[in-house]
Design a protein around this motif. Structure first.
Motif, PDB file in Angstrom:
ATOM      1  N   MET A   1       0.935  -1.197  -0.102  1.00  0.00           N
ATOM      2  CA  MET A   1       0.069   0.118   0.175  1.00  0.00           C
ATOM      3  C   MET A   1       0.872   1.161   0.067  1.00  0.00           C
ATOM      4  N   ILE A   2       0.582   2.131  -0.795  1.00  0.00           N
ATOM      5  CA  ILE A   2       1.243   3.488  -0.874  1.00  0.00           C
ATOM      6  C   ILE A   2       0.315   4.522  -0.123  1.00  0.00           C
ATOM      7  N   ASN A   3       0.723   5.354   0.876  1.00  0.00           N
ATOM      8  CA  ASN A   3      -0.173   6.176   1.558  1.00  0.00           C
ATOM      9  C   ASN A   3       0.510   7.560   1.113  1.00  0.00           C
ATOM     10  N   VAL A   4      -0.473   8.364   0.889  1.00  0.00           N
ATOM     11  CA  VAL A   4      -0.521   9.707   0.503  1.00  0.00           C
ATOM     12  C   VAL A   4      -0.754  10.623   1.156  1.00  0.00           C
ATOM     13  N   ALA A   5      -0.183  11.838   1.398  1.00  0.00           N
ATOM     14  CA  ALA A   5      -0.796  13.052   2.138  1.00  0.00           C
ATOM     15  C   ALA A   5      -0.756  14.022   1.277  1.00  0.00           C
ATOM     16  N   ILE A   6      -1.593  15.181   1.213  1.00  0.00           N
ATOM     17  CA  ILE A   6      -2.042  16.089   0.454  1.00  0.00           C
ATOM     18  C   ILE A   6      -1.689  17.203   1.430  1.00  0.00           C
ATOM     19  N   MET A   7      -0.985  18.394   0.993  1.00  0.00           N
ATOM     20  CA  MET A   7      -0.597  19.505   1.878  1.00  0.00           C
ATOM     21  C   MET A   7      -1.548  20.671   0.991  1.00  0.00           C
ATOM     22  N   GLY A  13      -5.687  20.690  -4.297  1.00  0.00           N
ATOM     23  CA  GLY A  13      -5.548  19.525  -3.382  1.00  0.00           C
ATOM     24  C   GLY A  13      -6.864  18.784  -3.423  1.00  0.00           C
ATOM     25  N   SER A  14      -7.898  19.362  -3.540  1.00  0.00           N
ATOM     26  CA  SER A  14      -9.392  18.619  -3.539  1.00  0.00           C
ATOM     27  C   SER A  14      -9.426  17.966  -4.812  1.00  0.00           C
ATOM     28  N   LEU A  20      -7.610  10.461  -7.120  1.00  0.00           N
ATOM     29  CA  LEU A  20      -7.092   9.317  -6.329  1.00  0.00           C
ATOM     30  C   LEU A  20      -8.363   8.434  -6.001  1.00  0.00           C
ATOM     31  N   GLU A  21      -9.498   9.079  -5.671  1.00  0.00           N
ATOM     32  CA  GLU A  21     -10.778   8.250  -5.441  1.00  0.00           C
ATOM     33  C   GLU A  21     -11.357   7.848  -6.689  1.00  0.00           C
ATOM     34  N   LYS A  22     -11.715   8.695  -7.698  1.00  0.00           N
ATOM     35  CA  LYS A  22     -12.128   8.160  -8.755  1.00  0.00           C
ATOM     36  C   LYS A  22     -11.626   7.074  -9.630  1.00  0.00           C
ATOM     37  N   ASN A  23     -10.394   7.257  -9.572  1.00  0.00           N
ATOM     38  CA  ASN A  23      -9.482   6.417 -10.548  1.00  0.00           C
ATOM     39  C   ASN A  23      -8.820   5.481  -9.733  1.00  0.00           C
ATOM     40  N   LYS A  24      -9.144   5.287  -8.604  1.00  0.00           N
ATOM     41  CA  LYS A  24      -8.684   4.202  -7.707  1.00  0.00           C
ATOM     42  C   LYS A  24      -8.110   2.747  -8.292  1.00  0.00           C
ATOM     43  N   GLN A  33       0.128  -1.706  -6.529  1.00  0.00           N
ATOM     44  CA  GLN A  33      -0.394  -1.760  -5.082  1.00  0.00           C
ATOM     45  C   GLN A  33      -1.410  -0.592  -4.917  1.00  0.00           C
ATOM     46  N   GLU A  34      -2.266  -0.731  -3.941  1.00  0.00           N
ATOM     47  CA  GLU A  34      -3.267   0.260  -3.577  1.00  0.00           C
ATOM     48  C   GLU A  34      -2.446   1.376  -3.317  1.00  0.00           C
ATOM     49  N   VAL A  35      -3.339   2.663  -3.722  1.00  0.00           N
ATOM     50  CA  VAL A  35      -2.878   4.012  -3.310  1.00  0.00           C
ATOM     51  C   VAL A  35      -3.758   4.631  -2.485  1.00  0.00           C
ATOM     52  N   VAL A  36      -3.378   5.048  -1.310  1.00  0.00           N
ATOM     53  CA  VAL A  36      -4.477   5.389  -0.209  1.00  0.00           C
ATOM     54  C   VAL A  36      -4.098   6.746   0.351  1.00  0.00           C
TER      55      VAL A  36
END
Length: 109
Positions: A1-7, A13-14, A20-24, A33-36
């Motif tokens: 799993m790849i964890n992402v943070a948006i600053m 950012g939105s 990320l959600e629409k093209n999961k 691997q999953e990008v979360v």
């Protein structure tokens, strides 16, 4: 799993969060691997949105979390974007930005 943070959770950012959600499925397939999305750093709260439980107000939460692999800087400007990006890179995180001011002023670093 790849964890992402948006600053920054403005227009960019939105939009990153939405993509990320629409093209999961496609992103997971391409990344292998999953990008979360784990965190969104912003001064504001966003009740009733898909990120309301991911909002953090303290940058150190992101930089100190070893499970965060990728940080997307979408705040703009130089301050606090530059010290935040620099700290993320020094912590071994991958950083994505389109911040022209940041790249122009500190890109060679």
């Amino acid at each position: 799993m790849i964890n992402v943070a948006i600053m920054g959770y403005g227009t960019i950012g939105s939009g990153v969060s939405e993509i990320l959600e629409k093209n999961k499925d496609t992103i997971t397939q391409n990344a292998g691997q999953e990008v979360v999305l784990k965190y969104v750093l912003d001064l504001r709260e966003f009740p009733g949105t898909p990120v309301e439980n991911k909002i953090v107000h303290d940058f150190s939460v992101i930089v100190e979390d070893e499970d965060v692999h990728v940080v997307v800087e979408s705040m703009g400007g130089l301050n606090p974007a530059y010290p935040f990006v620099k700290a993320c890179l020094e912590a071994g995180k991958h950083v994505a930005t389109s911040n022209k001011a940041l790249v122009a002023a500190h890109g060679t670093e």
